[in-house]
Scaffold this motif. Structure first.
Motif, short mmCIF file in Angstrom:
data_model
loop_
_atom_site.label_atom_id
_atom_site.label_comp_id
_atom_site.label_asym_id
_atom_site.label_seq_id
_atom_site.Cartn_x
_atom_site.Cartn_y
_atom_site.Cartn_z
N ASN A 294 0.77 -1.38 0.10
CA ASN A 294 -0.09 -0.07 0.04
C ASN A 294 0.89 1.29 -0.08
N CYS A 295 2.14 1.20 -0.12
CA CYS A 295 3.03 2.24 -0.36
C CYS A 295 3.04 2.57 -1.75
N ASP A 296 3.07 3.92 -1.82
CA ASP A 296 3.21 4.75 -3.24
C ASP A 296 4.68 4.58 -3.53
N VAL A 297 5.82 4.71 -2.65
CA VAL A 297 7.16 4.83 -2.91
C VAL A 297 7.77 4.18 -1.81
N ILE A 298 8.61 3.24 -2.10
CA ILE A 298 9.66 2.52 -1.06
C ILE A 298 11.12 3.49 -1.13
N MET A 299 11.53 4.06 -0.06
CA MET A 299 12.57 4.85 0.02
C MET A 299 13.66 4.42 1.03
N SER A 300 14.86 4.58 0.73
CA SER A 300 15.96 4.18 1.67
C SER A 300 16.69 5.48 1.82
N VAL A 301 17.44 5.45 3.17
CA VAL A 301 18.12 6.49 3.74
C VAL A 301 19.64 6.19 3.27
N PRO A 302 20.54 6.96 2.61
CA PRO A 302 21.70 6.78 1.80
C PRO A 302 22.79 6.74 3.21
#
Length: 311
Positions: free
Chosen positions: A273-281
């Motif tokens: 259900n997430c639009d974007v999967i983001m990571s922290v560099p």
């Protein structure tokens, strides 16, 4: 022919039924004795001991919930300043006085809270450890907000944090504090398998839980869909995300940040259900960040982007 000698006290057995006067012992012996008791109800069974131990733990948990304490001089003072709903202040006998302790007592008196001096051992038992610095603030059960009220109360682009699989109340308290510090509008947690706003969370949040609403929902996935129906972008944090924080520029719009645990991450249904999967560099040899640290980093960057937008 003479009969063989028989002892006069020897009775002849009746082969057709019970001996007269037996009281029906044979009949009762054939009757059923009822269902076999459960293992946990048999006092000699190991399951019974496990049941007693479970009851003891539940009773201890109930007592701790009934007397939830924020401990430590700075957290107690911060909670009193933040108008945390409290019931009483406890001070251990023989505790050395300093400015923070005097301030806590003064604030308690000004709010009409009773101040109890108790033996140090009693305060140890109430808190479960000796790390209370001689002071504890008994707080009332936390009043959770309604998530639908939160969505409708935001003026402008909202920013919320949803926690998934976060079971450590210190992480919850730290996320509440970061969300408040960087202009977020609320934190959402699930009803089950999640840390709750208890004394430990109050202490870690440094009293900000009194000013930042926290909502508790039955189903995280349905809640995310509700946010999306109201124009929010749902951003999930994961080490393997296709987007990175330094390239993401959608923080100016209404956004929900989903944070999972350091070990399990975000559950499958929530991730879908997430639009974007983001990571922290970060550097390669560091595998992951603590959940509250990751949330703080992302909230800080999103707040920076919003400040630039309004500058």
């Amino acid at each position: 022919m003479a009969k063989p000698y028989e002892r006069p006290d020897k009775q002849k057995k009746n082969k057709k039924g019970a001996t007269k006067g037996s009281g029906g012992q044979r009949r009762r012996g054939l009757e059923g004795k009822g269902a076999t008791p459960r293992a946990e109800d048999r006092v000699y069974h190991a399951a019974h001991k496990r049941k007693l131990e479970r009851q003891r733990r539940d009773q201890g948990r109930h007592e701790r919930e009934q007397a939830d304490l924020v401990v430590g001089r700075n957290p107690v003072v911060e909670c009193l300043h933040a108008k945390v709903p409290a019931e009483a202040l406890y001070v251990a006998l023989g505790t050395g006085h300093d400015d923070r302790l005097s301030e806590a007592v003064t604030l308690a008196h000004s709010k009409g809270l009773p101040v109890h001096e108790v033996p140090r051992q009693q305060l140890d038992d109430m808190t479960g450890n000796g790390m209370h610095q001689g002071i504890g603030l008994k707080i009332q059960p936390y009043k959770y907000a309604d998530v639908f009220d939160l969505i409708g109360s935001v003026d402008g682009p909202g920013m919320f944090v949803v926690l998934d699989n976060i079971t450590d109340p210190r992480n919850l308290g730290a996320v509440i504090r970061s969300t408040a510090a960087f202009g977020g509008h609320g934190v959402i947690i699930p009803e089950r398998r999640s840390a709750q706003v208890t004394g430990v969370a109050w202490r870690t949040s440094a009293g900000t839980a009194a000013r930042l609403p926290v909502a508790k929902v039955v189903n995280i996935s349905r809640t995310l869909k509700e946010f999306k129906d109201n124009g929010y972008m749902v951003v999930g944090l994961d080490a393997g995300g296709e987007h990175t924080l330094d390239t993401f520029d959608g923080a100016k719009d209404p956004v929900v940040i989903v944070v999972g645990s350091e070990g399990k991450g975000i559950s499958r249904l929530v991730r879908e259900n997430c639009d974007v999967i983001m990571s922290v560099p970060m550097v390669d040899w560091v595998e992951s960040l603590n959940a509250s640290v990751a949330a703080g980093v992302v909230l800080s960057e999103f707040a920076r982007q919003r400040r630039l937008e309004t500058a």
